[in-house]
Scaffold this motif. Structure first.
Motif, PDB file in Angstrom:
ATOM      1  N   UNK A  74       0.871  -1.186   0.000  1.00 32.87           N
ATOM      2  CA  UNK A  74       0.000   0.000   0.000  1.00 32.87           C
ATOM      3  C   UNK A  74       0.911   1.240   0.000  1.00 32.87           C
ATOM      4  N   UNK A  75       1.339   1.637  -1.186  1.00 32.69           N
ATOM      5  CA  UNK A  75       2.380   2.651  -1.326  1.00 32.69           C
ATOM      6  C   UNK A  75       1.895   4.078  -1.080  1.00 32.69           C
ATOM      7  N   UNK A  76       0.564   4.331  -1.065  1.00 34.16           N
ATOM      8  CA  UNK A  76       0.088   5.705  -0.890  1.00 34.16           C
ATOM      9  C   UNK A  76       0.526   6.312   0.443  1.00 34.16           C
ATOM     10  N   UNK A  77       0.768   5.460   1.414  1.00 34.77           N
ATOM     11  CA  UNK A  77       1.269   5.928   2.704  1.00 34.77           C
ATOM     12  C   UNK A  77       2.592   6.691   2.556  1.00 34.77           C
ATOM     13  N   UNK A  83      -9.285   2.241   2.218  1.00 37.85           N
ATOM     14  CA  UNK A  83      -9.399   1.706   3.575  1.00 37.85           C
ATOM     15  C   UNK A  83      -8.041   1.717   4.265  1.00 37.85           C
ATOM     16  N   UNK A  84      -6.992   1.300   3.554  1.00 31.80           N
ATOM     17  CA  UNK A  84      -5.673   1.323   4.191  1.00 31.80           C
ATOM     18  C   UNK A  84      -5.267   2.743   4.537  1.00 31.80           C
ATOM     19  N   UNK A  85      -5.527   3.685   3.643  1.00 28.58           N
ATOM     20  CA  UNK A  85      -5.139   5.069   3.920  1.00 28.58           C
ATOM     21  C   UNK A  85      -5.920   5.627   5.113  1.00 28.58           C
ATOM     22  N   UNK A  86      -7.222   5.318   5.201  1.00 26.88           N
ATOM     23  CA  UNK A  86      -8.022   5.780   6.334  1.00 26.88           C
ATOM     24  C   UNK A  86      -7.525   5.154   7.635  1.00 26.88           C
ATOM     25  N   UNK A 145      -2.142  13.492  -8.799  1.00 32.51           N
ATOM     26  CA  UNK A 145      -1.429  13.359 -10.072  1.00 32.51           C
ATOM     27  C   UNK A 145      -0.487  12.154 -10.045  1.00 32.51           C
ATOM     28  N   UNK A 146      -0.805  11.150  -9.232  1.00 33.00           N
ATOM     29  CA  UNK A 146       0.111  10.025  -9.052  1.00 33.00           C
ATOM     30  C   UNK A 146       0.209   9.140 -10.286  1.00 33.00           C
ATOM     31  N   UNK A 147      -0.931   8.913 -10.955  1.00 34.06           N
ATOM     32  CA  UNK A 147      -0.981   7.963 -12.067  1.00 34.06           C
ATOM     33  C   UNK A 147      -1.047   8.724 -13.384  1.00 34.06           C
ATOM     34  N   UNK A 148      -0.029   8.601 -14.243  1.00 29.99           N
ATOM     35  CA  UNK A 148      -0.034   9.364 -15.495  1.00 29.99           C
ATOM     36  C   UNK A 148      -1.158   8.965 -16.450  1.00 29.99           C
ATOM     37  N   UNK A 149      -1.772   7.805 -16.211  1.00 28.50           N
ATOM     38  CA  UNK A 149      -2.872   7.367 -17.070  1.00 28.50           C
ATOM     39  C   UNK A 149      -4.201   8.009 -16.680  1.00 28.50           C
ATOM     40  N   UNK A 150      -4.232   8.704 -15.540  1.00 31.34           N
ATOM     41  CA  UNK A 150      -5.468   9.312 -15.037  1.00 31.34           C
ATOM     42  C   UNK A 150      -5.288  10.818 -14.964  1.00 31.34           C
ATOM     43  N   UNK A 151      -6.225  11.535 -15.553  1.00 28.18           N
ATOM     44  CA  UNK A 151      -6.125  12.994 -15.596  1.00 28.18           C
ATOM     45  C   UNK A 151      -6.148  13.579 -14.184  1.00 28.18           C
ATOM     46  N   UNK A 152      -5.258  14.516 -13.937  1.00 32.09           N
ATOM     47  CA  UNK A 152      -5.197  15.162 -12.634  1.00 32.09           C
ATOM     48  C   UNK A 152      -6.169  16.314 -12.515  1.00 32.09           C
TER      49      UNK A 152
END
Length: 353
Positions: free
Chosen positions: A119-122, A177-180, A238-245
């Motif tokens: 869970x890398x968002x941490x 859930x992990x981030x929360x 803006x973490x994922x370049x495939x998804x518009x920020x």
């Protein structure tokens, strides 16, 4: 700190991201990439990567592994790595079931080996800062989240993406859930409503989930892959370049003394002496600016530091990974059975369908 000899198991899309950051890290020496699919293995070998077909072919000096294979392989691969005495990061979910995940964690504990769930968002600096900033808003009352991104229609041309278990509840909510849990602490109960009204598939396209936390706070989260919006972690960060920020906040945390928006860390708090109450306007405080980083690179560097003997309170431990998995499955079970599900009530062999 000497570079950690590490292999990556699985060279699919997420595996190639781990391969990329392993090459960028000053603290990692990539010893091998394990990929059983011969055409992909040969293609990547032509790019100069140290490709092998199986774990038995990994160089003997390897001390750690990142497992980025399909979920059903996490259990056998993790146990095989631990048997070799390697430290492990296993991509989420830790196993295909809670029973599998718990066996992996128990084996790592028995051998005294570091085990983390990916869970890398941490690892974003604004995530760590948000956890620390919650002390400024008093006792937490509640959390509200909205994740809605419209996946393109051709996304569902692949059969498995329309199969049970592939909806946003199990695919995307586990990150939230992990981030929360990282911010707030333990969750004790989940209740969910599911809908497939927009896409008409067997799987849900939208879920509304309520959570209860051990500290008494409540949470709600709306998640959908059918609704177009600027509100999601990926768009906000803006973490994922495939998804518009978009840069728009998608989480709001409310306390007895103020409130916090995430990921901007915009805070509202006390504007005058005395009790904080509704007749007094809240003062707005802008959040700290952070340079963008690659969280997978931050994760692998933190991992290397732990294997070298360091301590870390950000990486998702195997136990934390199980708890995020459990509450994701609790939400799925609630949505299918129509009643709240508490921690400890999810069957060990339940896969969310």
């Amino acid at each position: 700190m000497a570079a950690l000899p590490l292999c990556v198991i699985g060279a699919g899309s997420i595996g190639q991201r781990h391969i990329e950051v392993a090459g960028l890290s000053e603290h990692i020496h990539l010893t091998a990439v394990v990929e059983p699919h011969a055409p992909l293995r040969e293609k990547l070998a032509q790019q100069g990567l140290p490709m092998v077909a199986s774990l038995d072919d990994v160089p003997a000096d390897t001390r750690a592994a990142i497992i980025a294979t399909p979920t059903q392989d996490h259990h056998p691969s993790a146990l095989a790595c631990l048997l070799r005495g390697w430290a492990v990061i296993v991509e989420k979910p830790t196993g295909a079931t809670l029973d599998e995940a718990q066996e992996i964690v128990a084996e790592a504990e028995a051998k005294g080996l570091p085990l983390f769930t990916g869970h890398h968002r941490r690892c974003h600096p604004f995530s760590v800062a948000a956890r620390d900033a919650l002390a400024e808003i008093g006792d937490l009352v509640g959390v509200q989240g909205l994740w809605s991104l419209r996946k393109h229609d051709t996304y569902y041309d692949v059969d498995w993406r329309r199969a049970p278990g592939a909806g946003p509840l199990l695919t995307n909510l586990t990150h939230e859930i992990d981030l929360l849990r990282f911010f707030v602490g333990e969750m004790t109960e989940a209740s969910a409503l599911l809908s497939s009204a927009r896409r008409g598939f067997v799987i849900e396209d939208t879920a509304s989930v309520a959570f209860r936390f051990a500290n008494g706070a409540l949470g709600s989260f709306l998640i959908s892959d059918a609704g177009a919006s600027p509100w999601s972690f990926e768009a906000a960060s803006y973490e994922n370049p495939a998804i518009a920020g978009s840069g728009e906040d998608y989480l709001r945390l409310v306390g007895t003394h103020g409130a916090l928006a995430f990921p901007s860390l915009t805070c509202w708090g006390r504007s005058a002496p005395g009790e904080v109450e509704w007749s007094k306007p809240l003062k707005r405080f802008e959040g700290q600016h952070f340079d963008r980083i690659d969280p997978l690179l931050a994760q692998i560097d933190r991992f290397a530091a732990v294997v070298a003997g360091g301590q870390d309170d950000v990486l998702c431990t195997g136990t934390d990974g199980i708890k995020a998995m459990e509450m994701t499955l609790a939400a799925a079970l609630s949505g299918h059975q129509g009643h709240p599900v508490k921690a400890g009530e999810v069957p060990g062999d339940y896969k969310g369908v």
